[in-house]
Structures are given as structure tokens and as C-alpha cells.
Design a protein around this motif. Structure first.
Motif, PDB file in Angstrom:
ATOM      1  N   GLN A   1       1.297  -0.014   9.380  1.00 52.36           N
ATOM      2  CA  GLN A   1       1.851  -0.035  10.739  1.00 52.36           C
ATOM      3  C   GLN A   1       3.459  -0.507  10.516  1.00 52.36           C
ATOM      4  N   CYS A   2       3.764  -1.332   9.325  1.00 47.41           N
ATOM      5  CA  CYS A   2       5.112  -1.861   9.404  1.00 47.41           C
ATOM      6  C   CYS A   2       6.220  -0.891   9.721  1.00 47.41           C
ATOM      7  N   LYS A   3       7.222  -1.187  10.410  1.00 50.39           N
ATOM      8  CA  LYS A   3       8.360  -0.214  10.717  1.00 50.39           C
ATOM      9  C   LYS A   3       9.480  -0.638   9.694  1.00 50.39           C
ATOM     10  N   PHE A   4       9.550  -1.810   9.098  1.00 50.53           N
ATOM     11  CA  PHE A   4      10.647  -1.964   8.038  1.00 50.53           C
ATOM     12  C   PHE A   4      10.282  -2.480   6.806  1.00 50.53           C
ATOM     13  N   VAL A   5      10.592  -1.616   5.585  1.00 50.79           N
ATOM     14  CA  VAL A   5       9.966  -1.522   4.463  1.00 50.79           C
ATOM     15  C   VAL A   5      10.983  -1.774   3.362  1.00 50.79           C
ATOM     16  N   LEU A   6      10.851  -2.916   2.510  1.00 50.49           N
ATOM     17  CA  LEU A   6      11.504  -2.767   1.238  1.00 50.49           C
ATOM     18  C   LEU A   6      10.859  -2.378  -0.001  1.00 50.49           C
ATOM     19  N   LEU A   7      11.525  -1.327  -0.546  1.00 53.18           N
ATOM     20  CA  LEU A   7      10.780  -0.907  -1.946  1.00 53.18           C
ATOM     21  C   LEU A   7      11.413  -1.454  -3.015  1.00 53.18           C
ATOM     22  N   GLY A   8      10.816  -2.562  -3.535  1.00 57.64           N
ATOM     23  CA  GLY A   8      11.345  -3.624  -4.452  1.00 57.64           C
ATOM     24  C   GLY A   8      11.688  -2.856  -5.954  1.00 57.64           C
ATOM     25  N   ASN A   9      12.291  -3.305  -6.741  1.00 58.24           N
ATOM     26  CA  ASN A   9      12.619  -2.711  -8.043  1.00 58.24           C
ATOM     27  C   ASN A   9      11.411  -2.642  -8.871  1.00 58.24           C
ATOM     28  N   ILE A  10      10.795  -1.686  -8.883  1.00 58.22           N
ATOM     29  CA  ILE A  10       9.545  -0.999  -9.624  1.00 58.22           C
ATOM     30  C   ILE A  10       9.791   0.527  -9.730  1.00 58.22           C
TER      31      ILE A  10
ATOM     32  N   PRO B   1       9.647   4.288  -9.389  1.00 56.15           N
ATOM     33  CA  PRO B   1       9.850   5.202  -8.266  1.00 56.15           C
ATOM     34  C   PRO B   1       8.517   5.944  -7.782  1.00 56.15           C
ATOM     35  N   SER B   2       7.706   6.192  -8.830  1.00 56.81           N
ATOM     36  CA  SER B   2       6.278   6.672  -8.518  1.00 56.81           C
ATOM     37  C   SER B   2       5.394   5.634  -7.769  1.00 56.81           C
ATOM     38  N   VAL B   3       5.454   4.374  -7.895  1.00 55.70           N
ATOM     39  CA  VAL B   3       4.819   3.353  -7.267  1.00 55.70           C
ATOM     40  C   VAL B   3       5.528   3.368  -5.887  1.00 55.70           C
ATOM     41  N   GLN B   4       6.796   3.162  -5.773  1.00 53.99           N
ATOM     42  CA  GLN B   4       7.454   3.051  -4.571  1.00 53.99           C
ATOM     43  C   GLN B   4       7.071   4.115  -3.604  1.00 53.99           C
ATOM     44  N   ALA B   5       7.117   5.388  -4.230  1.00 55.93           N
ATOM     45  CA  ALA B   5       6.807   6.742  -3.318  1.00 55.93           C
ATOM     46  C   ALA B   5       5.329   6.461  -2.857  1.00 55.93           C
ATOM     47  N   ALA B   6       4.533   6.201  -3.721  1.00 61.07           N
ATOM     48  CA  ALA B   6       3.055   5.960  -3.226  1.00 61.07           C
ATOM     49  C   ALA B   6       3.010   5.078  -1.782  1.00 61.07           C
ATOM     50  N   ALA B   7       3.673   3.886  -2.175  1.00 63.53           N
ATOM     51  CA  ALA B   7       3.756   2.855  -0.929  1.00 63.53           C
ATOM     52  C   ALA B   7       4.196   3.498   0.252  1.00 63.53           C
ATOM     53  N   LEU B   8       5.622   4.053   0.001  1.00 60.75           N
ATOM     54  CA  LEU B   8       6.138   4.826   1.049  1.00 60.75           C
ATOM     55  C   LEU B   8       5.246   5.910   1.843  1.00 60.75           C
ATOM     56  N   ASP B   9       4.639   6.582   1.043  1.00 65.06           N
ATOM     57  CA  ASP B   9       3.774   7.765   1.560  1.00 65.06           C
ATOM     58  C   ASP B   9       2.517   7.146   2.438  1.00 65.06           C
ATOM     59  N   ALA B  10       2.038   5.897   2.198  1.00 65.10           N
ATOM     60  CA  ALA B  10       1.091   5.146   2.968  1.00 65.10           C
ATOM     61  C   ALA B  10       1.601   4.641   4.240  1.00 65.10           C
ATOM     62  N   VAL B  11       2.942   4.281   4.420  1.00 66.40           N
ATOM     63  CA  VAL B  11       3.424   3.696   5.651  1.00 66.40           C
ATOM     64  C   VAL B  11       3.576   4.863   6.573  1.00 66.40           C
ATOM     65  N   LYS B  12       2.752   4.645   7.862  1.00 65.86           N
ATOM     66  CA  LYS B  12       2.750   5.684   8.948  1.00 65.86           C
ATOM     67  C   LYS B  12       4.125   6.160   9.245  1.00 65.86           C
ATOM     68  N   SER B  13       5.077   5.221   9.885  1.00 67.84           N
ATOM     69  CA  SER B  13       6.078   5.797  10.425  1.00 67.84           C
ATOM     70  C   SER B  13       7.382   4.540  10.375  1.00 67.84           C
ATOM     71  N   PRO B  14       7.812   4.509   9.322  1.00 67.32           N
ATOM     72  CA  PRO B  14       8.794   3.460   9.042  1.00 67.32           C
ATOM     73  C   PRO B  14       9.993   3.838   9.642  1.00 67.32           C
ATOM     74  N   LYS B  15      10.810   2.897  10.231  1.00 68.57           N
ATOM     75  CA  LYS B  15      12.129   2.728  10.946  1.00 68.57           C
ATOM     76  C   LYS B  15      13.251   2.783  10.081  1.00 68.57           C
ATOM     77  N   PHE B  16      12.864   1.902   9.290  1.00 68.85           N
ATOM     78  CA  PHE B  16      14.039   1.475   8.233  1.00 68.85           C
ATOM     79  C   PHE B  16      13.473   1.315   6.808  1.00 68.85           C
ATOM     80  N   VAL B  17      13.953   2.135   5.794  1.00 71.76           N
ATOM     81  CA  VAL B  17      13.380   1.862   4.505  1.00 71.76           C
ATOM     82  C   VAL B  17      14.589   1.310   3.462  1.00 71.76           C
ATOM     83  N   VAL B  18      14.556   0.338   2.874  1.00 72.80           N
ATOM     84  CA  VAL B  18      15.266  -0.127   1.803  1.00 72.80           C
ATOM     85  C   VAL B  18      14.791   0.092   0.440  1.00 72.80           C
ATOM     86  N   LEU B  19      15.613   0.905  -0.302  1.00 74.39           N
ATOM     87  CA  LEU B  19      15.190   1.253  -1.949  1.00 74.39           C
ATOM     88  C   LEU B  19      16.138   0.353  -2.813  1.00 74.39           C
TER      89      LEU B  19
END
Length: 306
Positions: free
Chosen positions: A121-130, A132-150
Motif C-alpha cells: 500500500q506504500c505510496k513512496f518507494v525507494l528501490l535500493g541498489n540491487i 533490476p529484476s528484484v527491483q522490478a518484482a518489488a515494484l510490481d507488487a506495490v499497488k499504486s505508488p505515487k513516487f518511485v526512486v530508482l
């Protein structure tokens, strides 16, 4: 500045043990990993939820260090059969180049985030330095992010370029250093590289230049902040993660992801990251506190005025 009335920031990344050698000294098996530094830095500005994995050797005292900063660790998984992700590195005389001597993925190998409903449910997401496949899997699971930092690095630019470029299109803010920006964009000039990153699909991009500061490329303008002048450099590990974490935390804390807010977030992030390099591991980052962050932030603002 953190508080329950502010948006929770989801930080996804690695939690590790590091063995580090610098021209100054060396330390073994200290707390590291992109998520550790980022979550601790962000915790000064917003509530934080950490998603990562540790192994059977992870110390209760290190879990306590995260909890002491109010970081929610419900999404921190524990592998009871394998040890924690491990990295051994050596910094050379100028501190700007480092050599990876040993990496053991351990529990981190093959890990895919299993996000709780609260994390999703989190609207703000930081995809830390890992990866990209793991970052994408995490982002796919977030329902409706407002602001994503990569956040990313040269390793992923070289080994997972196409995956990374697809992920860049989903980022509200891409963060990388000057050499990485040139590598990803194919441009030799750092300003052209910043423009090219936006053309790749990132809504905005920050290019870090170490002790020289950082540049923001945004549809609403261009901005540069100097770094805080550090005179006691001990260990650069985690400085970039701390910068990304503090910036994402600041934006989550204000709930404002506009151009002016990101500019202010960059100054706060530069102040926060400057503390990380003054000790091994996260110690100075944990100990210095918000008063020192504000002092350094105000100093950066002062030296930026003409």
C-alpha cells in the motif's frame, strides 16, 4: 522530522555484512547493504518500512539498531539456513576507487521480495541498489505508488542493461553517479547525459559527483547542490545509499514530489550522506542525529548563496 502522520516510505534493498579496508583503517563484519544505509537515513524524515533478507548469522543487536530508529522490519525476511549477504572491499588512496575482493550472495541469492499488504500500500518507494529484476518484482507488487526512486550502479548497467532501461521508464526519479550516467546514456558530457536519461523515460534524474555535489535534471528545471565539505573521511561505503534514502524520506515526509521539494530534499540528502563517510558502517549516521543534519543542511544553503 519523522512522524506517524507522514507517508510511509518503502525501502527495498540489501542488508549485508561488510569487511572494508581503507587507507585509514579496516573493519570486519560491519552492518552494510543498500537498504540498511537508505532506511537509516530516511528514518530522520519519514516513517520507513524495510524489505530485505538476512541470514542465520544476523545479530539481534543489528536488528535493534534498525528498530531503534523506528524502522518497521515486518518485511525483513530471515533465512534460517544461509548466512547474510557478504561483501569485502578495499578503497585505494584517493577513496574514489574501490576494489571488490569477495562477494557471497548467501541468503540474498535468488531472493524475491514477499511484500506484506502494508508494504504493497506504500505510496513512496525507494528501490535500493540491487538487481533490476528484484527491483522490478518489488515494484510490481506495490499497488499504486505515487513516487518511485530508482538507485542503480555500473554493475547493473553492464549486466542487465535492457532490464534496467525498462525500469527507468517506471521511475519518477533515477539516481546514479556521473560515470554511470555517461555509461547508461552513451554520452561523454555529463549535462548531455542528464538530458539523455530523461529521454530514456525517467521523469527526473539526479547525477551525483561525489565531493563536488549533485545535479538534478527535471522537466521543470535544472538544479545543482554542492556537497557538504567533509574533512574527516573514513569510509565512503553507503554514502550513495544514504543520499538516496534521505532524499526519498524527505519527499515522503512532505508528501510533495514536485521540483521545489526535490531541490530541498537534495540539500537534506547531501547533509545526511556527509555523515556516513565519517565512520565505518552506519555509526555516524545513527549517532549524529537530526540536529547535526539540520546544521549541515543550513551550511550547504549558506555556501550556495551569492
Amino acid at each position: 522530522m519523522g512522524g506517524s502522520d507522514k507517508s510511509e516510505l518503502l525501502v527495498v534493498g540489501s542488508v549485508a555484512y561488510d569487511c572494508i579496508e581503507t587507507p585509514e583503517a579496516s573493519e570486519d563484519f560491519v552492518l552494510g547493504g543498500s537498504a540498511s544505509f537508505a532506511a537509516l537515513a530516511a528514518s530522520y524524515f519519514s516513517p520507513v518500512r524495510l524489505s530485505g533478507i538476512v541470514g542465520c548469522d544476523f545479530k539481534e543487536s543489528d536488528i535493534g539498531r534498525l528498530a531503534a530508529r523506528g524502522i518497521n522490519i515486518d518485511d525483513l525476511e530471515i533465512d534460517s539456513a544461509k548466512p547474510t549477504f557478504f561483501w569485502r572491499g578495499k578503497y585505494h588512496d584517493n577513496f574514489n576507487t574501490r576494489e571488490t575482493l569477495e562477494v557471497r550472495l548467501n541468503a540474498f541469492e535468488g531472493w524475491t521480495p514477499k511484500l506484506s499488504e502494508r508494504a504493497r500500500q506504500c505510496k513512496f518507494v525507494l528501490l535500493g541498489n540491487i538487481a533490476p529484476s528484484v527491483q522490478a518484482a518489488a515494484l510490481d507488487a506495490v499497488k499504486s505508488p505515487k513516487f518511485v526512486v530508482l538507485d542503480t550502479m555500473d554493475l547493473w548497467i553492464n549486466t542487465a542493461n535492457s532490464e534496467l532501461k525498462e525500469l527507468v521508464k517506471r521511475a519518477d526519479l533515477l539516481i546514479l553517479n556521473d560515470s554511470e550516467a555517461k555509461m547508461l546514456s552513451g554520452q561523454r558530457n555529463v549535462v548531455k547525459a542528464g538530458d539523455a536519461l530523461l529521454e530514456l523515460g525517467a521523469k527526473s534524474a539526479i547525477i551525483k559527483a561525489g565531493e563536488y555535489g549533485a545535479m538534478l535534471f527535471h522537466k521543470d528545471g535544472f538544479f545543482v547542490t554542492p556537497a557538504y565539505p567533509v574533512r574527516s573521511l573514513h569510509d565512503p561505503t553507503g554514502a550513495g545509499d544514504s543520499f538516496a534514502g534521505a532524499l526519498a524520506g524527505f519527499v515522503a515526509g512532505t508528501g510533495d514530489s514536485g521540483f521545489e521539494s526535490i531541490k530541498n530534499a537534495m540539500v537534506a540528502a547531501a547533509a545526511t550522506a556527509s555523515m556516513t563517510v565519517e565512520s565505518f558502517s552506519c555509526r555516524k549516521l545513527e549517532e549524529s542525529g537530526m540536529v547535526e543534519i539540520c546544521r549541515r543542511r543550513d551550511f550547504i544553503k549558506k555556501i550556495s548563496k551569492i
